[in-house]
Design an enzyme around this catalytic site. Sequence first.
Site, PDB file in Angstrom:
ATOM      1  N   HIS A   1      -8.930  -5.243  -0.075  1.00 54.24           N
ATOM      2  CA  HIS A   1      -6.764  -4.669   0.169  1.00 54.24           C
ATOM      3  C   HIS A   1      -6.451  -5.109   1.801  1.00 54.24           C
ATOM      4  CE1 HIS A   1      -4.236  -1.517  -0.191  1.00 54.24           C
ATOM      5  NE2 HIS A   1      -3.974  -1.064   1.497  1.00 54.24           N
TER       6      HIS A   1
ATOM      7  N   ASP B   1     -10.091  -4.950  -4.670  1.00 50.35           N
ATOM      8  CA  ASP B   1      -9.038  -4.253  -3.406  1.00 50.35           C
ATOM      9  C   ASP B   1     -10.072  -3.374  -2.329  1.00 50.35           C
ATOM     10  OD1 ASP B   1      -6.099  -3.295  -2.651  1.00 50.35           O
ATOM     11  OD2 ASP B   1      -7.517  -1.633  -1.891  1.00 50.35           O
TER      12      ASP B   1
ATOM     13  N   SER C   1       0.576  -0.991  -0.124  1.00 52.52           N
ATOM     14  CA  SER C   1       0.012  -0.038   0.164  1.00 52.52           C
ATOM     15  C   SER C   1       1.134   1.400  -0.048  1.00 52.52           C
ATOM     16  CB  SER C   1      -1.057  -0.038   0.855  1.00 52.52           C
ATOM     17  OG  SER C   1      -2.319   0.528   0.882  1.00 52.52           O
TER      18      SER C   1
END
Length: 295
Positions: free
Chosen positions: A276, A221, A104
């Site tokens: 995610h 995601d 990320s």
Amino acid sequence: AEMKTPPGMCGSLLLLLLLQLQGVRIDGYRPVVIVHGILDGPKEFKTLSGYITKVHPGTKVSVISVDNYSYSVKPLWTQVRDFGKAIGPIMKKAPNGIHLLCFSQGGLICRALLSTMPDHNVHNFISLSSPLAGQYGDTNYLNRYFPDYIKTAVFKICYLRFWQKVSICQYWNDPHHRSLYLQKNNFLPKLNGETFHSDMQAWRKSFLRINKLVLIGGPDDGVITPWQSSHFGFYDSNENIVEMRKQEYYRNDAFGLKTLDARGDVSTCIHSGVVHVQWHSNFTVFQSCMQKWLT
Ligand SMILES: *[C@@H]1O[C@H](CO)[C@@H](O)[C@H](O)[C@H]1NC(C)=O
Ligand SMILES: *[C@@H]1O[C@H](CO)[C@@H](O)[C@H](O)[C@H]1NC(C)=O
């Protein structure tokens, strides 16, 4: 007492040869350094570390703990420095180089490190669902910091000088306010070579020291918006996706992406059905997208 007669010279060599044919590294696997994302830290990467040592026993895995949890909104250039200080010594102890696996927001920190550390020895760089081309969308993270704002209004605060000290604002990329983004965002346009700066050539050279760039992400995601940002795609001013190879920074090779791709060293991996916070804890994803790059 001797437990077993050691095999003769020929036997040992044969054994080494057989191991090598099977893809086992005789001199050990390269150390893996993991860089966390926003609002997380070492705790979230226990599963991933476990996967790595399970498939490649003996691998030294370091999850860097600096700028964790609430500290992770610190200015990104400060974090780049902090992570550099922590990772530098690990590199020095790794004669064959290290692998960098970054999640990320951490993917942006890692890219900035790779660009600004001219003597780095990162072999493979794995970017795990990172907003590489920026972020434009409401996310859980964002709502925590800007509860009253919706995505169309975030630019009004994010592109103010003060808010450029908050990490999220430094990759906020509003496609409807492109010139403000280019002028006021002090991180991403520079990193992506969207604005000219005097270090561009040096940064490109430094970034290109990596062997492979591995881009992982997918449509479910739920945080990275658009999700294609994990593969260097992004919205145009009509919010249509422009894929990596059609991006200006790719076409003019602003930071080395086109060169890497021409070398055959950009590997992309897309999975659906992964939200995610699951990217680093899904064994299927690990096996199909990461394992082979961590030798
Ligand atoms: C979390 O990050 C802060 C700031 O970098 C650091 O001082 C602290 O030691 C870290 N905590 C852990 C458990 O690593
Ligand atoms: C793990 O990844 C697979 C393959 O992409 C996906 O189908 C599955 O839903 C994922 N599981 C979780 C819990 O994320």
